[in-house]
Design a protein around this motif. Sequence first.
Motif, short mmCIF file in Angstrom:
data_model
loop_
_atom_site.label_atom_id
_atom_site.label_comp_id
_atom_site.label_asym_id
_atom_site.label_seq_id
_atom_site.Cartn_x
_atom_site.Cartn_y
_atom_site.Cartn_z
N TYR A 17 0.84 -1.19 0.00
CA TYR A 17 0.00 0.00 0.00
C TYR A 17 0.88 1.25 0.00
CZ TYR A 17 -3.50 -3.34 1.70
OH TYR A 17 -4.33 -4.42 1.85
N ALA A 18 0.26 2.36 -0.39
CA ALA A 18 0.90 3.67 -0.29
C ALA A 18 -0.13 4.68 0.16
CB ALA A 18 1.49 4.09 -1.64
N VAL A 19 0.35 5.69 0.90
CA VAL A 19 -0.52 6.79 1.31
C VAL A 19 0.36 8.03 1.44
CG1 VAL A 19 -0.29 6.20 3.77
CG2 VAL A 19 -2.19 7.63 3.00
N ALA A 20 -0.13 9.14 0.93
CA ALA A 20 0.62 10.39 1.04
C ALA A 20 0.57 10.91 2.47
CB ALA A 20 0.06 11.43 0.08
N ALA A 21 1.71 11.37 2.95
CA ALA A 21 1.74 11.91 4.31
C ALA A 21 0.89 13.17 4.41
CB ALA A 21 3.17 12.21 4.72
N ARG A 22 0.77 13.91 3.30
CA ARG A 22 -0.04 15.13 3.28
C ARG A 22 -1.40 14.83 2.69
NH1 ARG A 22 -1.25 18.93 -0.51
NH2 ARG A 22 0.05 17.83 -2.04
N ARG A 23 -2.43 15.22 3.39
CA ARG A 23 -3.78 15.01 2.89
C ARG A 23 -3.97 15.80 1.58
NH1 ARG A 23 -8.56 13.55 5.49
NH2 ARG A 23 -7.64 13.86 7.55
N GLY A 24 -4.59 15.17 0.60
CA GLY A 24 -4.91 15.85 -0.65
C GLY A 24 -3.92 15.63 -1.77
N ALA A 25 -2.89 14.79 -1.56
CA ALA A 25 -1.93 14.51 -2.64
C ALA A 25 -2.62 13.75 -3.76
CB ALA A 25 -0.75 13.71 -2.10
N ALA A 26 -2.12 13.91 -4.98
CA ALA A 26 -2.76 13.31 -6.16
C ALA A 26 -2.76 11.79 -6.07
CB ALA A 26 -2.04 13.77 -7.42
N LEU A 27 -3.91 11.19 -6.30
CA LEU A 27 -4.04 9.74 -6.28
C LEU A 27 -3.17 9.10 -7.35
CD1 LEU A 27 -5.53 7.26 -5.12
CD2 LEU A 27 -7.31 7.64 -6.83
N ALA A 28 -3.06 9.75 -8.51
CA ALA A 28 -2.27 9.19 -9.61
C ALA A 28 -0.81 9.04 -9.22
CB ALA A 28 -2.40 10.09 -10.84
N LEU A 29 -0.32 9.95 -8.39
CA LEU A 29 1.07 9.87 -7.94
C LEU A 29 1.30 8.56 -7.19
CD1 LEU A 29 3.84 11.36 -7.44
CD2 LEU A 29 2.85 12.13 -5.28
N LEU A 30 0.34 8.17 -6.34
CA LEU A 30 0.50 6.95 -5.55
C LEU A 30 0.36 5.70 -6.41
CD1 LEU A 30 -1.60 7.96 -2.41
CD2 LEU A 30 0.84 8.28 -2.82
#
Length: 678
Positions: free
Chosen positions: A182-195
Motif C-alpha cells: 500500500y501507499a498513502v501520502a503523508a499530506r492530505r490531498g496529494a494526487a491519487l495518480a502519484l500513488l
Amino acid sequence: MKKTSDLTASRREVFQGRALALLNRVPGVVSLFFRLQNRRTAGFFGHWGYAFRRWPELVTAFGCEDGGRPVVAYIDGSYLLREGGRRRITFGVRRIPGKIDWSLREGWLPCPVSQYEKRGVRYTIESFCAGLGDETVVFTRMTAENRSAAAVKLPKVSGDLVRLGDPPPRAVQPGATCVLEYAVAARRGAALALLQTAGGWEAQYARMKAGWERRLEPLLTIEELPAPELINALRAGFVFTMIFRKGGELRTGGNGYERVFDHDAVGILAALLTVGETERFPEYAAHILAHLQYPDARWKLPWVYALYYMKTGDLKPARDAWEELTARHRALLEEMEPGGIMRKTAAIDSYGHWLCDNWSALLGLGAYAFLAERLGRSAVAAAARAQYYRLAKGVSQALNRTMQRHKLTYLPMDTENPNELGARKNPLDANWASMFLFGRWAWDGYLLHLPQGGVMTEAIDATYAHGFRRREQAGATGAAAANFGGYPHGMFSSAYNAGYAAAALRGEKYRDLGVQAYLFMLRESQSGPFSWWEGVRPPRAKSPWNRPHAAGGGGACPHMWGQATCTKALIESLVAQRADGTLLLGRGVPVEWIADGQVIALRNIPALGRRFGFRIETHGSRITLQVSDLPADMRVSLELPIFNVRKVLTVTGGAWEPAAGRVLLAEGGAEATVELVY
C-alpha cells in the motif's frame, strides 16, 4: 533593549521555577498530564481493540529527512499521519492475543516492523517514508502467513491506503502467504495518480535505504564493537535527528516537543559535530543565536563554535558570529552575582543556584577565551580568562561553604543546599547529576584544556557514588548502578541516561559508566525501537512488546536531545579529542570488552578537518592498537580502564605512564602493543 528583554526573561524564569516547584511536589500531577496528552495523540475514541489504543506510549516515528512532520508509529503497525489533518492508518487486526515483535528493519533503518499472530496467521507490517517529487509517501507492506489448517479472511485496512499491484484475495488459504502493498501520502490531498504510479514496495525501500547509507557514509562509523546493538543505536539516533529537523531547526521531538529549545539544540548540535556532521553548522548555529531562550544555552554557546573548530580547523563561523558571541559574553558577566556565582534560574525546572548553570557559564567563558586566542584577540582572551578564574573561584568557595556546613563529600546540585533538601530532593530524580550533563564543564572543559582543579573535579567520583547509593536506599528499580533516574513525568529513567555519565570520563572509578548506562537503556528502558521518552515510567509485565522495556513516559519519544547526549557519551568513551592535540582512545571502554577475540574499530573520526580511524584488538593477554590516517600534529594516548585492573608487563610503540594509567604513543606513532599480566 536587550537588558529589558533579559529582565523580562528573568522574571518569567522566577515565575516558571516557582510554578514547577509546586508541581514537582506532586509528581502524579505531571505524570497524569503527559498520560492524558499521549492518550489524546493515540485517540480517546474509536479504534476499539487496537494495541495502540491501550498502549499509546509504546511509540516511535519515521519519515524523510526534513520531510515535514514525522509519522507517529505504534507497536501493532498502525501509524498516525499529521500533515493537513490527522489520519490514523490501521490494518484491521484487533485484540492481538500474544506478544508483539517490534524492531527497525535491518536494525536501524526508519522502517518499523511489527510481527504478531492471531488465529493461526502470522502478520508482518513494515512501513517507511520516501519522497516522490514534492510529496512524502508512506509505503507499507503487510504479509499474512497462514499457519493454520483453515482459510482466514484478510483483515480490513484503512480506506486512506492506496493498493499497489493486483487486488488481494478475500482470504489467505492454509499454508499460503499473502503479500499486500500500500501507499498513502503523508499530506492530505496529494494526487491519487502519484500513488498509483509509485512503483513497488521493494524498489522504494531500496531507494530509501541507499539514501540513508549515502547520508551516513562520510560520518564517524563504529565498524566493530563487543556490544553491536550500540552501533545500531548510533545510526538510528542520527536518522531520527535528521527526520525531526526542519531546515536549520534542530527539533527535539517528532511526537511531542516538535520545536526548537535552544539548550536542546546546543546539545544536539554538539553530538552532530562529534560524528562529523559539520556542513550545516552555520545554519544550525545561526538559528540558535536568533532564538535564545534559556540562560544555560546562551552562556555556553561559544562552546559549540569551539567544538566546530576542533573538528574542522575552521574559524570562519566563529569570526562571522563574533559580534553576537561578544554580546552574549557581556550579558553573561552581567548575570553574575556579587558573590561570584551565576544568578538563580529555573534550569532544572525548579528555581535555585544550580551548579549546572555555573558550569555552563564556566564552559562558555573558557570557550570564548579559547576562540579569542585563535582569532588573534589576545587582550580579549586574557580578560575572558580572568573572568573564568573569578567565576571558578566563586563557585568553588560557594561549594566548599555548603559542603563544610553540611559535612558533604559530594558535589550538591544546588550550590547552597545539600541534595537531601530542596525542590529536587527525591533521590529518584535524575537532577542530582544535572551538572555532569547540562553543565558539561567537567568533561568538555577538560577536552578544551581549560584550567581545572579543586573540589569541582576531585569530588566527581564521590558524587556518582553518593547519587547511586541514595537511589539504592530509596528502592530504585532497574540496574541502579547504571540508571540515574527520571523526572516527575517518568521517574524510572530518562532519555539522557548515558549522557549523565559524561563527567565520569573525567574521574576514575566510573569511567565506563557512559557505555553501561547506554546498555541499560537498550536493555530495559526503550518505549519503541531506539526510542526513549524524556521521562521514562517503569516497565509493566502486561505490556505487549516481547522484550524488556519501559511501558511509556512523558515529554517526547523519541527525544533527540536525550539521545544526542548518549551519542556523545558513547563516542567519547571510545575516542575523544583534546585541544592540546592529544587523542584519548578507549578511556571509557569496559574492562570486560578487553577479552580474547574482541575488537573495537572506528573510522571517519573528525579532527581538525581530517578523518582518522583506529582498531583495538585483544588476543589473550596482548592488546594491539593501530591508528590509520593519524593527523600529523596529534598524539595518541591509550587510556583503557583495564590498565588500572591488570598490571602492564611490556609496551612497544609507546611509553607506559603508571601515574596517569596510560600508554602514550611516540610522537607521530600509530601502532602500539601492550602485554598484560593475567
